[in-house]
Scaffold this motif. Structure first.
Motif, PDB file in Angstrom:
ATOM      1  N   SER A 114       0.828  -1.208   0.000  1.00 32.29           N
ATOM      2  CA  SER A 114       0.000   0.000   0.000  1.00 32.29           C
ATOM      3  C   SER A 114       0.861   1.256   0.000  1.00 32.29           C
ATOM      4  CB  SER A 114      -0.955  -0.005   1.193  1.00 32.29           C
ATOM      5  OG  SER A 114      -0.238   0.110   2.403  1.00 32.29           O
ATOM      6  N   SER A 119      -3.153  -1.257  -4.782  1.00 29.25           N
ATOM      7  CA  SER A 119      -4.505  -1.329  -4.243  1.00 29.25           C
ATOM      8  C   SER A 119      -5.131  -2.670  -4.625  1.00 29.25           C
ATOM      9  CB  SER A 119      -5.367  -0.184  -4.765  1.00 29.25           C
ATOM     10  OG  SER A 119      -5.615  -0.343  -6.141  1.00 29.25           O
ATOM     11  N   ARG A 121      -7.978  -3.075  -5.955  1.00 30.35           N
ATOM     12  CA  ARG A 121      -8.598  -2.917  -7.275  1.00 30.35           C
ATOM     13  C   ARG A 121      -7.600  -3.204  -8.394  1.00 30.35           C
ATOM     14  NH1 ARG A 121     -10.293   2.747  -9.471  1.00 30.35           N
ATOM     15  NH2 ARG A 121      -9.513   2.181 -11.491  1.00 30.35           N
TER      16      ARG A 121
END
Length: 149
Positions: A114, A119, A121
């Motif tokens: 992160s 991410s 997604r």
């Protein structure tokens, strides 16, 4: 710079760990004789793998925290490093150290992911294997996608 230094620290850590293990294996064969664990070498291999990954993750997080002037990130990296070192130094059973160190490796890896801008997604998008639409060509410059005309 954070990624390069993190990877460099990880590789150097692995080289030193492997050289120490090889030096122990070339000895007079005393591993496991004096009450030591018979699983010393396999445990050392897994610990070396975890420490290479941890040093890589720590380097990414540490240098990012230094660049953004976040003392909390620096403190957590130093604290987790001390925790890992304490687990390896103070624990006479090498196998018992593997579980907590692997959990710490997983958590630190997610934190470094992160920090690097990853991410969930993006991971799903990568795993979906969907290709770009046909008919659009990307140029290798700073220009936009060419207009169809």
């Amino acid at each position: 710079m954070a990624y390069v230094s993190g990877l460099s620290f990880g590789i150097i850590s692995g080289v030193f760990s492997i050289s120490n293990i090889l030096a122990d294996s070339a000895g007079p064969g005393t591993v496991g004789i004096h009450g030591d664990s018979q699983y010393y070498f396999i445990t050392s291999a897994f610990l070396t793998m975890a420490l290479v990954l941890l040093h890589t993750f720590w380097g990414i997080i540490f240098f990012d925290a230094c660049e953004r002037r976040r003392a909390g990130g620096v403190g957590l990296v130093v604290g987790s490093h001390l925790l890992t070192s304490g687990l390896t130094f103070l624990n006479p059973w090498y196998e018992a150290s593997l579980g907590p160190i692997f959990i710490l490796t997983l958590c630190t890896g997610l934190w470094a992911f992160s920090t690097a801008g990853g991410s969930f997604r993006n991971v799903l998008k990568c795993l979906s294997c969907k290709q770009e639409p046909e008919g659009q060509a990307m140029l290798c410059s700073a220009r936009q996608v060419p207009l169809e005309g």
